[in-house]
Design a protein around this motif. Structure first.
Motif, mmCIF file in Angstrom:
data_model
loop_
_atom_site.group_PDB
_atom_site.id
_atom_site.type_symbol
_atom_site.label_atom_id
_atom_site.label_comp_id
_atom_site.label_asym_id
_atom_site.label_seq_id
_atom_site.Cartn_x
_atom_site.Cartn_y
_atom_site.Cartn_z
ATOM 1 N N TYR A 68 0.835 -1.200 0.000
ATOM 2 C CA TYR A 68 0.000 0.000 0.000
ATOM 3 C C TYR A 68 0.872 1.252 0.000
ATOM 4 N N GLU A 176 -0.735 10.910 7.288
ATOM 5 C CA GLU A 176 -2.178 10.739 7.113
ATOM 6 C C GLU A 176 -2.824 11.979 6.501
ATOM 7 N N GLU A 179 -1.929 11.602 2.827
ATOM 8 C CA GLU A 179 -2.707 10.466 2.325
ATOM 9 C C GLU A 179 -4.169 10.854 2.137
ATOM 10 N N SER A 180 -4.711 11.618 3.081
ATOM 11 C CA SER A 180 -6.114 12.047 3.000
ATOM 12 C C SER A 180 -6.356 12.905 1.769
ATOM 13 N N GLN A 183 -6.539 10.522 -1.182
ATOM 14 C CA GLN A 183 -7.790 9.761 -1.158
ATOM 15 C C GLN A 183 -8.976 10.630 -1.602
ATOM 16 N N THR A 184 -8.993 11.878 -1.144
ATOM 17 C CA THR A 184 -10.068 12.801 -1.532
ATOM 18 C C THR A 184 -10.025 13.076 -3.027
ATOM 19 N N LYS A 187 -11.143 9.890 -4.934
ATOM 20 C CA LYS A 187 -12.592 9.695 -4.809
ATOM 21 C C LYS A 187 -13.350 10.634 -5.742
ATOM 22 N N LEU A 202 -5.734 2.972 -6.950
ATOM 23 C CA LEU A 202 -5.197 4.200 -6.382
ATOM 24 C C LEU A 202 -3.895 4.589 -7.067
ATOM 25 N N THR A 258 1.528 9.345 -5.783
ATOM 26 C CA THR A 258 0.976 8.073 -6.235
ATOM 27 C C THR A 258 2.029 7.393 -7.110
#
Length: 334
Positions: A68, A176, A179-180, A183-184, A187, A202, A258
Motif C-alpha cells: 500500500y 495521514e 494520504e487524506s 484519497q479525496t 474519490k 489508487l 501516487t
C-alpha cells in the motif's frame, strides 16, 4: 580619443558577449551530462538480506504495486539520528498494519555512500523487521539526497510513495494528512469518470502532495540569523523564477506521490543534490500532475548538512533547470 573610446567599448562588449557565451555553453554541457547519467537508474539488481545472506531482486517502478505504501528515507552519515526516526516510523506502521488488514508497507533506507556505520544500523532493522518490510539500498558513493531519493523511488513497491528525512524532523503521523488529500482527490476523480465499470487503482491516478512548513515562516524568521533570512528570501525568489508559483515550501523533505505520478517524475528527474524538489515542481507542471500543499508539524533538528556554501550550489542548480529545460537539452519523457 573618440576612436580609442569606441574601440574600448567594443572590446568590453565583445568580452561580455564571449563570457556570456562561455557560461551558456558550460551550463549546457552540465545539463547534457546530467541528462546522460540520469539514465543510469536501473542497474541496482538486488537487495541484501542479512538474515539469510541471500539476494532479493530489486523491483521496478514500472512493476505493479505490491504494497500500500513505501517510505523512502535517504541517509548520509546518519548512524546517530537514524535509530530514533526508524523506531518512530516502524512503531507507527506496525500499529496501523495491525489495525487495518489492507494496510501493507515497506521502509526503504537508501545509504548514500555514508562513511560511518549508517548501513550497519539500517541492516539491524532489516534483521528485526524482515526484508519484506525493511530494505537497504547501498549506493556505494555519495551522489546527493536527490539521487538517493530517486533510486529509492525507482525500486519501491507501494501504491503510495512517501519521501521523508532521516532526522525525523516531521511527525510521521502527518503522513495521514497527505494520504487524506490523495484519497479525496481519487474519490472525486472516480465520481467524475463514471464511464467505466472497472475502477482504476489508487496507484493509477497522478497526484503529488507536498508537506509544507510555510505556516512556520514567521517563527523561523524570528529565530534565524539575519544573513540566513536574507539568503533564504533570495533563494525563494530564484525558485519562483525557475519553477513558477504554486508551492510555497518546495524544500520540505516530506512529500507523497501516487505510483503513477512517481513513475513519470523520478524517471525524468536530473538534479542529484539540493534543488531536485524544485525540479519536481517544474516537472509536475510539465506533466499536468496536480499538486497539493499541506501544513505539517516540523521541528528543527541538530546536525543539519546545509551550509552557506550550499546556497551557491542551489542557485547553480536552479539555473540548470532553466537552461536544461529551456534550451531543450533535458527532454521530458512520459
Amino acid at each position: 580619443m573618440g576612436t580609442m573610446a569606441g574601440l574600448g567599448e567594443s572590446a568590453l562588449s565583445f568580452s561580455l558577449l564571449l563570457s556570456s557565451l562561455v557560461l551558456v555553453v558550460a551550463l549546457g554541457a552540465a545539463a547534457f551530462f546530467l541528462d546522460h547519467i540520469r539514465r543510469d537508474g536501473y542497474r541496482d539488481s538486488f537487495f541484501e538480506d542479512p538474515s539469510s545472506l541471500s539476494k532479493v531482486p530489486c523491483p521496478s517502478i514500472f512493476d505493479p504495486a505490491e504494497k500500500y505504501i513505501s517510505l523512502i528515507i535517504p541517509a548520509y552519515n546518519e548512524e546517530d539520528r537514524l535509530p530514533s526516526a526508524l523506531d518512530e516510523t516502524l512503531n507507527y506502521l506496525q500499529h496501523r498494519s495491525a489495525a487495518e488488514k489492507s494496510f501493507s508497507y515497506e521502509v526503504l533506507i537508501v545509504d548514500d555512500g555514508s562513511r560511518d556505520h549508517t548501513s550497519r544500523v539500517a541492516f539491524d532493522y532489516v534483521k528485526k523487521y524482515k526484508i519484506d518490510n525493511v530494505r537497504v539500498l547501498l549506493l556505494g558513493k555519495n551522489h546527493g539526497k536527490g539521487e538517493a531519493i530517486r533510486k529509492g523511488m525507482l525500486h519501491s513497491r507501494g501504491e503510495l510513495l512517501l519521501m521523508l528525512d532521516a532526522d525525523g524532523a516531521t511527525k510521521l503521523t502527518d503522513l495521514e494528512k497527505l494520504e487524506s488529500q490523495i484519497q479525496t482527490f481519487v474519490k472525486s476523480a472516480r465520481k467524475a469518470d463514471s464511464s467505466t465499470d472497472c475502477s482504476p487503482r489508487l496507484s493509477d491516478f497522478e497526484i503529488a502532495v507536498f508537506g509544507s512548513r510555510a505556516h512556520l515562516e514567521k517563527q523561523a524568521l524570528a529565530t534565524r540569523k539575519w544573513y540566513r533570512n536574507f539568503l533564504m528570501k533570495g533563494f525563494h525568489l530564484v525558485v519562483l523564477l525557475a519553477a513558477g508559483p504554486g508551492i510555497r515550501d518546495t524544500q520540505c523533505g516530506f512529500k507523497m506521490f501516487t505510483r503513477s505520478a512517481a513513475r513519470k517524475l523520478f524517471t525524468n528527474m536530473r538534479l542529484k543534490r539540493w534543488c531536485f524538489d524544485v525540479e519536481l515542481v517544474y516537472l509536475c507542471k510539465q506533466f499536468g500532475i496536480p499538486m497539493v500543499e499541506v501544513a505539517v508539524n516540523w521541528t528543527e533538528m541538530p546536525g543539519s548538512k546545509v551550509k552557506l556554501t550550499s546556497i551557491v550550489h542551489m542557485l547553480f542548480e536552479l539555473v540548470l533547470i532553466r537552461v536544461g529545460y529551456g534550451l531543450g537539452i533535458w527532454k521530458v519523457y512520459s
